[in-house]
Design a protein around this motif. Structure first.
Motif, PDB file in Angstrom:
ATOM      1  N   GLY A  70      12.402   6.763  -5.747  1.00  0.00           N
ATOM      2  CA  GLY A  70      12.056   5.647  -6.614  1.00  0.00           C
ATOM      3  C   GLY A  70      13.171   5.438  -7.621  1.00  0.00           C
ATOM      4  N   ILE A  71      14.036   4.463  -7.344  1.00  0.00           N
ATOM      5  CA  ILE A  71      15.173   4.239  -8.232  1.00  0.00           C
ATOM      6  C   ILE A  71      14.735   3.515  -9.506  1.00  0.00           C
ATOM      7  N   PRO A  72      15.447   3.750 -10.612  1.00  0.00           N
ATOM      8  CA  PRO A  72      15.239   2.908 -11.794  1.00  0.00           C
ATOM      9  C   PRO A  72      15.938   1.565 -11.584  1.00  0.00           C
ATOM     10  N   ASP A  73      15.551   0.577 -12.354  1.00  0.00           N
ATOM     11  CA  ASP A  73      16.123  -0.755 -12.177  1.00  0.00           C
ATOM     12  C   ASP A  73      17.647  -0.744 -12.277  1.00  0.00           C
ATOM     13  N   GLU A  74      18.179   0.059 -13.181  1.00  0.00           N
ATOM     14  CA  GLU A  74      19.621   0.027 -13.411  1.00  0.00           C
ATOM     15  C   GLU A  74      20.433   0.562 -12.236  1.00  0.00           C
ATOM     16  N   ALA A  75      19.782   1.277 -11.307  1.00  0.00           N
ATOM     17  CA  ALA A  75      20.500   1.805 -10.144  1.00  0.00           C
ATOM     18  C   ALA A  75      20.614   0.789  -9.014  1.00  0.00           C
ATOM     19  N   GLU A  76      19.828  -0.273  -9.072  1.00  0.00           N
ATOM     20  CA  GLU A  76      19.773  -1.244  -7.973  1.00  0.00           C
ATOM     21  C   GLU A  76      21.147  -1.749  -7.531  1.00  0.00           C
ATOM     22  N   PRO A  77      22.055  -2.126  -8.450  1.00  0.00           N
ATOM     23  CA  PRO A  77      23.343  -2.675  -7.995  1.00  0.00           C
ATOM     24  C   PRO A  77      24.202  -1.681  -7.230  1.00  0.00           C
ATOM     25  N   ARG A  78      23.888  -0.398  -7.312  1.00  0.00           N
ATOM     26  CA  ARG A  78      24.717   0.610  -6.637  1.00  0.00           C
ATOM     27  C   ARG A  78      24.211   0.967  -5.239  1.00  0.00           C
ATOM     28  N   VAL A  79      23.077   0.404  -4.820  1.00  0.00           N
ATOM     29  CA  VAL A  79      22.525   0.753  -3.509  1.00  0.00           C
ATOM     30  C   VAL A  79      23.267  -0.019  -2.422  1.00  0.00           C
TER      31      VAL A  79
ATOM     32  N   MET B 298       0.828  -1.205   0.000  1.00  0.00           N
ATOM     33  CA  MET B 298       0.000   0.000   0.000  1.00  0.00           C
ATOM     34  C   MET B 298       0.863   1.256   0.000  1.00  0.00           C
ATOM     35  N   MET B 299       1.956   1.216   0.756  1.00  0.00           N
ATOM     36  CA  MET B 299       2.848   2.369   0.838  1.00  0.00           C
ATOM     37  C   MET B 299       3.446   2.706  -0.529  1.00  0.00           C
ATOM     38  N   CYS B 300       3.546   1.735  -1.390  1.00  0.00           N
ATOM     39  CA  CYS B 300       4.090   1.951  -2.734  1.00  0.00           C
ATOM     40  C   CYS B 300       3.048   2.489  -3.714  1.00  0.00           C
ATOM     41  N   ASP B 301       1.796   2.567  -3.292  1.00  0.00           N
ATOM     42  CA  ASP B 301       0.690   3.000  -4.147  1.00  0.00           C
ATOM     43  C   ASP B 301       0.315   4.432  -3.749  1.00  0.00           C
ATOM     44  N   TRP B 302       0.765   5.411  -4.524  1.00  0.00           N
ATOM     45  CA  TRP B 302       0.559   6.822  -4.176  1.00  0.00           C
ATOM     46  C   TRP B 302      -0.922   7.139  -3.966  1.00  0.00           C
ATOM     47  N   ASP B 303      -1.758   6.751  -4.906  1.00  0.00           N
ATOM     48  CA  ASP B 303      -3.178   7.088  -4.807  1.00  0.00           C
ATOM     49  C   ASP B 303      -3.824   6.458  -3.578  1.00  0.00           C
ATOM     50  N   ALA B 304      -3.474   5.220  -3.292  1.00  0.00           N
ATOM     51  CA  ALA B 304      -4.044   4.567  -2.110  1.00  0.00           C
ATOM     52  C   ALA B 304      -3.633   5.297  -0.840  1.00  0.00           C
TER      53      ALA B 304
ATOM     54  N   VAL C 272      12.192  -3.664   5.405  1.00  0.00           N
ATOM     55  CA  VAL C 272      11.145  -3.029   4.608  1.00  0.00           C
ATOM     56  C   VAL C 272      11.747  -2.226   3.464  1.00  0.00           C
ATOM     57  N   PHE C 273      12.744  -1.394   3.772  1.00  0.00           N
ATOM     58  CA  PHE C 273      13.219  -0.440   2.782  1.00  0.00           C
ATOM     59  C   PHE C 273      14.297  -0.988   1.844  1.00  0.00           C
ATOM     60  N   SER C 274      14.610  -2.272   1.987  1.00  0.00           N
ATOM     61  CA  SER C 274      15.440  -2.951   0.983  1.00  0.00           C
ATOM     62  C   SER C 274      14.596  -3.727  -0.022  1.00  0.00           C
ATOM     63  N   ARG C 275      13.289  -3.756   0.173  1.00  0.00           N
ATOM     64  CA  ARG C 275      12.418  -4.442  -0.780  1.00  0.00           C
ATOM     65  C   ARG C 275      12.487  -3.759  -2.144  1.00  0.00           C
ATOM     66  N   PRO C 276      12.534  -4.532  -3.220  1.00  0.00           N
ATOM     67  CA  PRO C 276      12.596  -3.920  -4.557  1.00  0.00           C
ATOM     68  C   PRO C 276      11.429  -2.988  -4.856  1.00  0.00           C
ATOM     69  N   ASP C 277      10.216  -3.342  -4.410  1.00  0.00           N
ATOM     70  CA  ASP C 277       9.081  -2.471  -4.715  1.00  0.00           C
ATOM     71  C   ASP C 277       9.159  -1.164  -3.929  1.00  0.00           C
ATOM     72  N   VAL C 278       9.623  -1.236  -2.688  1.00  0.00           N
ATOM     73  CA  VAL C 278       9.745  -0.025  -1.871  1.00  0.00           C
ATOM     74  C   VAL C 278      10.839   0.881  -2.433  1.00  0.00           C
ATOM     75  N   ARG C 279      11.938   0.287  -2.875  1.00  0.00           N
ATOM     76  CA  ARG C 279      13.011   1.107  -3.451  1.00  0.00           C
ATOM     77  C   ARG C 279      12.569   1.824  -4.726  1.00  0.00           C
ATOM     78  N   ARG C 280      11.599   1.269  -5.430  1.00  0.00           N
ATOM     79  CA  ARG C 280      11.172   1.855  -6.701  1.00  0.00           C
ATOM     80  C   ARG C 280       9.970   2.788  -6.564  1.00  0.00           C
ATOM     81  N   ALA C 281       9.465   2.907  -5.354  1.00  0.00           N
ATOM     82  CA  ALA C 281       8.281   3.741  -5.129  1.00  0.00           C
ATOM     83  C   ALA C 281       8.678   5.141  -4.696  1.00  0.00           C
ATOM     84  N   ALA C 282       7.798   6.092  -4.989  1.00  0.00           N
ATOM     85  CA  ALA C 282       7.974   7.455  -4.498  1.00  0.00           C
ATOM     86  C   ALA C 282       7.348   7.531  -3.111  1.00  0.00           C
ATOM     87  N   ILE C 283       8.196   7.505  -2.096  1.00  0.00           N
ATOM     88  CA  ILE C 283       7.755   7.587  -0.705  1.00  0.00           C
ATOM     89  C   ILE C 283       8.379   8.866  -0.155  1.00  0.00           C
ATOM     90  N   PRO C 284       7.671   9.988  -0.233  1.00  0.00           N
ATOM     91  CA  PRO C 284       8.316  11.304  -0.166  1.00  0.00           C
ATOM     92  C   PRO C 284       8.678  11.801   1.220  1.00  0.00           C
TER      93      PRO C 284
END
Length: 390
Positions: free
Chosen positions: A203-212, A134-140, A245-257
């Motif tokens: 919200g990182i792009p996929d290509e940034a994942e290896p650098r986190v 839910m946290m990854c869903d801006w509208d929700a 929580v914050f190492s999850r791929p979906d959380v890393r790609r979400a805008a959580i401002p």
């Protein structure tokens, strides 16, 4: 330890004190990996990194390693709103509902934009049943926050918006944007691109994942507050600010401002440098000097105990940043800490901007045990700056 040393007025800056403080923090085990970057008078003067980004593989921290910065993200989000105010698209004293009508539900119609900025909107609690998905869903999230019943009359009590701050401020920005961009895109277009930043992510792009960098939590075994506490209501365990929580791929790609920023220290420091220089950097103006100066004023009721933070007053400025204190170089410096010890600040008195990113989270109650504090003080030594007291 690797890094770069630059010049001020043709004089080399001796970064030895900073490097020594970083080396000690890593060698002692207090830190695993670090990046430290500082701008002085609009120029990058300290750029150091060292340690390990991933203990499991031995991957080292590099200049472009990315780090979770948690609530340091709030400073970026607040600045986005100030850009809208600068353009005449947002009035700090207007009700939030003027831009976001749904927010008026359950008696929140009088909550102002300034209340949202200064943690007095009355809704520090996350929605019941919130999950990482839910946290990854801006509208929700914005729909659920709009529907919350306030825990106090908006504007009358300080209740730190640990996580809700981001969606409250971010949705005001989105609703007031004539282009109706997502908040992530607004930040990319209006802050990152003009400053030349490629690693200031909501919200990182996929290509940034290896650098986190891989985060570890030194306080993982600490006792938790009571589950009914305002602290836990503001950061429920299901979405806690922890690596799980914050190492999850979906959380890393979400805008959580409010808490989801993934930055490099280089790009974060350049963001703060714009504020340290009065709203302009390298000929690009974002905010007026007068507006930026106003951020160094304390909010009203600045000494009021905050029940979310166990009755401790939180030093929030009128602009929504934290203000002054022993971790920064001036009582008028605007800054923000992040869960686990990350920090960034803009010091208008010394025209200094600093970002410190790391991947071993800790929460210390004793400044003597804070491995970041010797680094911040070493920066002042390296630049010949004494702490400015208002």
């Amino acid at each position: 330890m690797k890094g770069e040393t630059e010049t001020i007025s043709d004089a080399k800056i001796d970064t030895t004190p900073v490097q020594a403080a970083m080396d000690h923090a890593i060698a002692s085990g207090a830190e695993t990996g670090l990046q430290v970057c500082a701008y002085h008078r609009g120029r990058k003067v300290i750029d150091l990194w060292g340690g390990i980004a991933d203990p499991a593989t031995g991957r080292k921290v590099e200049s472009d390693t990315l780090f979770n910065v948690y609530s340091v993200t709030k400073a970026l989000t607040a600045t986005a709103l100030h850009i809208q105010a600068e353009r005449g698209l947002v009035d700090y004293d207007a009700p939030i509902a003027q831009y976001w009508p749904e927010f008026a539900a359950h008696g929140k119609e009088r909550a102002t934009v300034r209340d949202g900025l200064t943690h007095r909107a009355g809704v520090p609690q996350m929605p019941a049943g919130v999950t990482p998905e839910m946290m990854c869903d801006w509208d929700a999230m914005v729909d659920a926050i709009a529907a919350l019943e306030p825990l106090a009359t908006p504007g009358e009590k300080t209740l730190y918006q640990s996580m809700t701050f981001g969606w409250i401020i971010g949705e005001i920005v989105r609703r007031s944007d004539p282009a109706q961009r997502s908040f992530r895109q607004f930040v990319l277009d209006e802050i990152a691109a003009p400053l030349g930043l490629s690693d200031l992510w909501l919200g990182i792009p996929d290509e940034a994942e290896p650098r986190v960098a891989v985060m570890t939590n030194r306080n993982a075994g600490d006792p938790l507050p009571d589950g009914t506490s305002l602290y836990i209501q503001s950061m429920p365990l299901a979405v806690a600010l922890v690596p799980e929580v914050f190492s999850r791929p979906d959380v890393r790609r979400a805008a959580i401002p409010g808490v989801g920023g993934i930055f490099s220290a280089r790009d974060e420091a350049r963001f703060w440098a714009m504020l340290a220089e009065g709203g302009e950097l390298d000929g690009v103006r974002f905010l007026s000097p007068e507006r930026v100066a106003s951020f160094s004023a304390p909010r009203s009721n600045s000494e009021e105990p905050d029940p979310v933070m166990f009755g401790v007053p939180i030093p929030i400025s009128a602009g929504g940043y934290w203000l002054g204190g022993h971790r920064v170089t001036s009582d008028r410096a605007i800054w923000h800490p992040g869960a686990g010890g990350s920090i960034g600040w803009a010091d208008p008195d010394n025209r200094l901007a600093v970002a410190i990113c790391h991947n071993r989270m800790f929460n210390t109650r004793d400044p003597a045990q804070d491995p970041i504090l010797p680094i911040t003080r070493a920066i002042g030594v390296a630049l010949g700056l004494e702490r400015t007291v208002a």
